[in-house]
Scaffold this active site. Structure first.
Site: not given
Ligand code: OAD
Length: 238
Positions: A93, A111, A119, A138, A141, A179, A204-206
């Site tokens: 993502q 993403h 463009c 661009c 175009c 994530t 994940n971290l949590e």
């Molecule tokens: P988030 O910020 O929502 O979540 C980050 C995740 O990473 C959380 O679950 C944290 O616990 C975990 N985390 C933080 N530090 C960490 C570490 N050192 N090791 C392991 N895990 C860790 O980010 P995403 O889930 O990526 O989309 O967010 C999804 C989408 O929301 C992004 O791609 C973006 C955002 O809005 C767009 O911009 C379209």
């Protein structure tokens, strides 16, 4: 053990230890910025300069950071898997290029990618260095002022969904790492994998928002938990 097909989903947490802000953690980007203003088509149409400025800040900060042990471990897994008859699909993502810089060869950026512009008029996608501005034209175009970051904004469809669902449907294991599980469609992959009978794991971290849907979970920093899991997988595959 046979290497098998692994579908890996990564999120912002994998780049956190490289120095890039996540979105929803304390102090994360969506605490500092209004999502609607900087990451939606409506925001762009209302104030394109503000949106370009937001992404210029991201582009500048991304140049200075380096991949961490988690990115390198996933690249190592990809390199180790093919000779063992397996296949890795790495779907991120993240709009940074740290997976590629760590050596991952095939990365699906669902993403989009911070290093590219699209463009708004003709849809042409190109790599772009330097700051984005309304003065740029661009190359395809010629229209001035229509180059937007090649990233998916809220309300827009993620990219490469056909390839993603094809790989997910054929996987032997689904692993989601770093994530929050807060943003669909990526947040729905675990349910799709489960209903196809594919084992699921989160690293994940949590616990993420949909932690209850995973068969297995490992919690810890990506730079430690991911390399530890990769080392185990490579050892098991022999
Ligand atoms: P988030 O910020 O929502 O979540 C980050 C995740 O990473 C959380 O679950 C944290 O616990 C975990 N985390 C933080 N530090 C960490 C570490 N050192 N090791 C392991 N895990 C860790 O980010 P995403 O889930 O990526 O989309 O967010 C999804 C989408 O929301 C992004 O791609 C973006 C955002 O809005 C767009 O911009 C379209």
């Amino acid at each position: 053990m046979q290497a098998g097909k692994i579908f890996l989903l990564t999120g912002a947490g994998i780049s956190a230890e490289s120095g890039l802000s996540t979105f929803r953690d304390k102090g994360g980007l969506w605490e500092q910025y209004n999502i609607e203003e900087v990451a939606s088509l409506r925001g762009y149409e209302a104030n394109p300069s503000k949106v370009l400025e937001f992404y210029n800040l991201r582009r500048n900060s991304h140049g200075d950071v380096k991949p961490n042990a988690a990115h390198f471990a996933l690249a190592e897994l990809e390199a180790a898997w093919a000779p063992r008859g397996g296949e890795i699909t790495l779907c991120t993502q993240n709009i940074d290029n740290l997976h590629e810089r760590a050596g991952s060869r095939r990365v699906i950026h669902m993403h989009g990618e911070l290093g590219k512009v699209r463009c708004h008029d003709c849809g042409d996608i190109t790599a772009a260095d330097g700051d984005l501005s309304l003065a740029l034209g661009c190359a395809a175009c010629g229209r001035i002022g229509g180059l937007r970051p090649h990233v998916v904004w809220f309300g827009e469809a993620p990219l490469e969904m056909d390839a993603i669902f094809e790989a997910l449907a054929g996987a032997d294991l689904f692993v989601s790492t770093a994530t929050s599980g807060a943003v669909y469609r990526a947040a729905g992959f675990v349910a799709a994998a489960r209903s196809a009978g594919i084992p699921t794991m989160e690293i994940n971290l949590e616990p993420s928002d949909n932690a209850g849907l995973f068969d297995l979970a490992r919690y810890g920093k990506a730079s430690e938990a991911v390399p530890a899991w990769v080392a185990e997988m490579i050892k098991l595959a022999g």
